[in-house]
Design an enzyme around this catalytic site. Structure first.
Site, PDB file in Angstrom:
ATOM      1  N   GLY A   1       0.804  -1.206   0.000  1.00 35.67           N
ATOM      2  CA  GLY A   1       0.000   0.000   0.000  1.00 35.67           C
ATOM      3  C   GLY A   1       0.834   1.252   0.000  1.00 35.67           C
TER       4      GLY A   1
ATOM      5  N   ASP B   1       6.676 -11.976 -10.728  1.00 33.25           N
ATOM      6  CA  ASP B   1       5.962 -12.300 -11.972  1.00 33.25           C
ATOM      7  C   ASP B   1       6.808 -12.035 -13.208  1.00 33.25           C
ATOM      8  OD1 ASP B   1       3.892 -12.854 -10.320  1.00 33.25           O
ATOM      9  OD2 ASP B   1       2.539 -11.303 -11.060  1.00 33.25           O
TER      10      ASP B   1
END
Lengths: 437, 437, 437, 437
Positions: A147, A202
């Site tokens: 965040g 990823d």
């Protein structure tokens, strides 16, 4: 060939470099001497393999901007775990200390939260002694969090702590935050260098051929696939299903399937598929089971999102919350095979947290070592608003906007993907329309 | 001291042994010479550490019952995977072939299904060449299945195939099936030896100190715990939760927690706990997080079943279907910490199929080698209705009823369990009544 | 059956125990309640499997001798490395601190040298924090050294440092030194407890079924054997030779050969062999190569010492310096095959230091944890001149003389050794006389 | 900038391609479309980073030369073992079978010996089934041998066997042999394609950025270094010495030292050093021991050859027989420290055969998969006298002379080597003259 797309590869700096680099025996890199590279369309939309671009080469500069004895650095790690973070931290500390003899290196704890007073997180002083063995452990000794935090508050904290350089290790969101912090620093007329080291398990960062930790992740993922294969072989109608990381790009799933050739279906976000109908996944799976009595399915977590119906929710990092495609697959398989009266046994493995949290392998460890060193070289030379990247085997300095512009994706029309398809034996497409085409 | 409980340790035989054992250089074991052992109450209810029992020692007999050139064997593997099955198969084949020169060894495929014509599973011929490298792979080359089949059909198949010895590798249910098959063989007056090799990754077989594959499973389980620990350290309020095997007994959870001392809570079936209240799990977890900012929880799948409300359903093997305690824990943690406004991050790892399907480590490999050899020695000597066991470092032959009588469980009043509690630091009890006591 | 040999199993103590054991929830062990065990002749010369002996069971006592807040402990590690030493150190520190709250634990550095002022080695203070992660690393954080030091000087140092308990982790020589130190303490009328934890990677300690680190060592040794096998397969006339630890006993060589069944010859100290002649090793090796084109040889370092002609020299630890049997084998193989005009390729692997220095596996880690805990329980109860042992799955306290009386050896007439021979396929004997017998 | 050196990058072919490529869904590579690459002076003497060269891109061609159903292939593996050979074999077989449906693939056993009748080695037929699991094992299923055989005899054998394509996996000598065989084929006017896949664990092949197996080798080498470090820490004056592969180039030693930052001295062939004198190795080693009590030394086998006095002998492969630098170092250390009366303990590890014979890791496995596939694509398109290479992340076809022209070496004036020096902390030079400069 058309016109090559234009990009800005120049890296911002805080000002002219006037201090001698204390590094001995060094092959210094000259800012003005650019590194030319051919970029393909997979790296840059619209580029062809004949388009040349010039980049700033990473490495120590003859003159540096900051005066080391007066320079304090901070390191922050954000987002999910990934093998190699501790190696990057270690390399930054070792290089800042041994090469540049800077006066202090501080670890910000729990990600960007660590800058915000209300969270009351401590600061860690980082020394060669305190980081000596951290590469033997996975995770991050600084801990992390997800965040954003207000750039103003972050720069407030940097000012309070008298920090000249902030190294930010994190994903896409963190690189965007690095951009905002760079702007806020500029707005205040401060001389603080913001250096990003992109982290994504990823492997989907633009202008980065292979992100750190990816190689380790693939290695570990193959273990889970091997187990899924053994489980599939071990029961009548055995199906082994492995969920791997890959929110928007199926790199780990594809690479791990190439590494262990026991996979029969790879499902990735880049290649949508249908479940039902004669060419759909379920019929293909049944055909495979009839022919070979077992099947191994590797699923990137972001695959088949059109089949998962989730409201538009985002997580703390601002990423869309994904539907659980493996849940969908398992329940659809159950229904389909029940209707077909076809006995099967499905074993499901989700190794995500086992993969993210292991120490880096040698390959990634060396890579992380260079990323950390080059980040320090860049910072000391007063560069800012940039990331360290490795592209086509060269370490480069890239301006932040290049890497945050878009996410890298698998090209499903490439020979790489064709090799993946061949190694699985799955049909090129699992769309019903495909057969009519 | 009271009266020692009585047990029948004698092993049935098909008849007198008249054939010379072809094994050269052998230290033959004499049936009449029994192996005395002290049994504790953990092995036998009511026994004290001073009660001596006599057992049949495993090993080659001077005279054997079957004539090797006329003897065919079959092997079947049932139930879930477990490291070492292929090693047992390999050892049986190698010993039957090289030691006894028997005429044929057949692998029954897909568990007890393989005996039943309607499933149309093939039979595999097993030779030293075909099993040479199988120990390098996890699982079972014969495949497996769950669930019983009629003993009559199994004995029909044995008769059709002219099998003299059936080796059954499987769990509790399979050992009970071995008992039924032995009875059916007896009823028909056949001379077929039924030899069980007990397999359970839960390590809960009675009269077996450590079941094969358990050591490998514990080793692999610690990897998952290490990852859970790293994940827990990597986020504010980090909780790492690992679900391990253990339907009725928490051996793997306990042993793995001893092996990697990062665990803060071990939940096992033998030690019930409450979730709520001042001494319940949730308050304890919060206290731990307040003190140390992270927590690692290891949960045996059969723990806390009173908290899971599942109807009385059984799976194909006849085992009760367990409620998913980790689901319950995760949702209760979510509710509790939301109510307390306490931020946390939970990472959940279920490594079960990764653990079950790996190859055996050296320790288990050697163990499996001896189990297989002793199974062949027993069979050739005409023993039947028995299992091969290792108890207090001796290989023994035990009648089937001894091992199927009950499941072995952790003694939560032992110093072993106290050591587990100490290494976790969790309270001795998480019952609210406990504080009042 | 004859008369059973007599042994003294009683453990000396410093005096009556009057302090309450602070350990909560504990199943206390009563000194007077002995643990009966059957001993075979492999453990005790002349014993039969029917001879029962009584031993002191390890564990916490209800009353202890030392008053914890006034008690200081020291730990010393001696001799060569072995997996698990750090685990034992960690367990001692954790148990002394958390269970007994003793006032200080000190690490003596570089073995017995650390007691002697002239070496000027520092003392390390050991706390739960400083040992938290040491089990993830091989070796010993205290470092070690070889060779004896005067017991008087050691006791001088213990007096100077005001040490009440000395834990000595080391091999045969160290256990003998522990005996001398115990005697010197007694002579001076001091109240210092000397507790040995026997360490030997050769697994040759008397009255210890399996020494700590052995299981890890075997696991790692199989890796080297696997490589030797691959190398042997990879060349015409390929020979892979692996040298393993085992000065006087071939346990590792035997066990590793059982674990990885690719070994064709195991040479151990207990089984002498001839090189030449029709039944000698060289002809057997050639026969093997002719039949199968490759061969794997595992050699315990102490094998074939009669073939190595070394003068009677001893090393710093007082152990005889061994001749290099692998040197002899390699040069004899070279001569023999040259004379026979038989082409071969020999690849030689000596993995000793790779095996000794790795971290313990889970099995050894748990074992070391209990050894350390039981050592602390013993020390606090005022026991001295003793070692902690595990025999037939029970943790016991044994007087020092029992374990230093002789070295444990492989019984080459056992079924265990026969299984090793079978798995290799090597002839039962490589003596020329053997054929005539 | 001077004139860029010229090289011939064109790949010979057997003739025009007229057969349709049976490969479906394929992104065909056009021979005429060249891949431009910038070459640095490290790859090509005299090149600068601005010199562009054009290469043939690897991959499937739209038209192929051989008619698959009439085409037979052979594979031969030569020289020492290296991780990944079986993966290359597997990929060739799978691609030739599944992509091109060729009529037969044969494995030549024991290297080039397999072509020569007098050795009487069998031929292996290779099918998808027979190679399915070979990637799980190290070494080569075909076995290997060293040394040349007459090209005439090799081509005789190819003719006899009716082979259209020969895949040669081997090192420098094998690539030269491939050249001779290509010439002999040409001389006879035959249509046989000779495709090389360069193999060298030393990573010293010209025009190949990273040879297959290198990454695996580095990973495994770090294990040995970690052990050497633990051993060095474990004794007073502890020295851990590790010998790694690297006859003429120190790539493994350098890379492994970067991966595990515990190394204090890296000795490589490219950086000569003196033993004696104030700046020599021995004084530096003593200084290190005085400061830190332990030292880790990594030695490439070809380092310091000027110190080893060996006559000009060559081995079967034609490589010079190296002097044993580690022998020299150990005896010189012994003499020097004895003269200085400085106690030390040296532990020596030679892990070479453990490193060479393990299976490839995922990274190498994927790489080998592509090498094998591209070799088949090249062969089917009638290319010959070439190798498959990966350079700057592109798979290329290179004419044989490019890769056999010279051996690749470490550039000891590069920032890469400087990073190695920094991570070890060793002086930039261990020449006595260096101090005066």
């Amino acid at each position: 060939m058309g016109t090559a797309p234009r990009i800005d590869t120049s890296v911002p700096t805080l000002g002219p470099c006037k201090v001698d680099n204390p590094l001995p025996y060094c092959h210094h890199i000259d800012d003005s001497s650019k590194m030319p590279l051919y970029l393909s369309s997979e790296i840059l939309d619209g580029a062809t393999s004949k388009n040349v671009y010039e980049f700033e080469e990473a490495g120590p500069r003859q003159k540096i901007y900051f005066d080391p004895p007066k320079t304090k650095c901070a390191i922050v790690t954000c987002g999910g775990l990934c093998p190699g973070i501790n190696d990057v931290i270690r390399a930054i500390v070792m290089s800042a200390h041994h090469n540049y003899h800077i006066s202090g290196i501080y670890g910000i704890r729990y990600g960007l939260q660590g800058f915000i007073p209300k969270y009351k997180h401590d600061i860690m002083e980082l020394t060669p002694d305190s980081v000596r063995d951290i590469h033997e452990f996975g995770g991050t000794i600084l801990s992390s969090s997800r965040g954003p935090q207000a750039p103003e508050e972050i720069v407030d904290a940097l000012e309070r702590m008298n920090i000249s350089v902030l190294f930010m290790i994190g994903g896409d969101g963190t690189m965007k935050a690095a951009g905002s912090v760079t702007e806020e620093v500029l707005r205040r007329g401060l001389k603080i260098s913001i250096i990003g080291i992109p982290k994504t398990i990823d492997n989907d960062i633009n202008f980065v051929t292979r992100s750190f930790g990816f190689d380790t992740a693939v290695e570990k993922a193959t273990e889970a696939i091997r187990c899924a294969h053994i489980e599939a072989l071990g029961a009548p109608g055995g199906i082994g299903m492995v969920k791997l990381m890959g929110r928007e790009s199926g790199f780990i799933a594809a690479q791990a399937s190439l590494a262990l050739k026991e996979v029969n279906f790879v499902l990735v976000p880049e290649a949508p598929f249908e479940l039902h109908g004669p060419d759909g996944f379920l019929v293909q799976l049944k055909t495979r089971l009839e022919q070979r009595q077992h099947a191994v399915i590797v699923v990137a977590e972001g695959a088949g999102q059109d089949l998962c119906r989730i409201d538009n929710q985002v997580d703390l990092s601002g990423n869309p919350i994904l539907g659980d495609i493996c849940d969908v697959l398992r329940s659809e398989i159950k229904k389909f095979f029940a209707a077909e009266d076809f006995p099967y046994t499905l074993k499901y493995i989700d190794p995500s947290y086992i993969i993210r949290s292991i120490p880096a392998n040698s390959n990634d460890r060396i890579y992380c070592g260079f990323l950390g060193q080059h980040a320090v070289h860049a910072a000391m030379a007063g560069k800012t608003g940039m990331v360290v990247s490795k592209l086509q085997e060269r370490y480069l300095y890239l301006p932040l906007p290049l890497v945050t512009a878009k996410r890298r994706k698998l090209n499903i029309y490439s020979n790489y993907w064709r090799s993946v398809m061949e190694s699985t034996g799955q049909p090129q497409s699992m769309f019903n329309c495909a057969t009519k085409a």
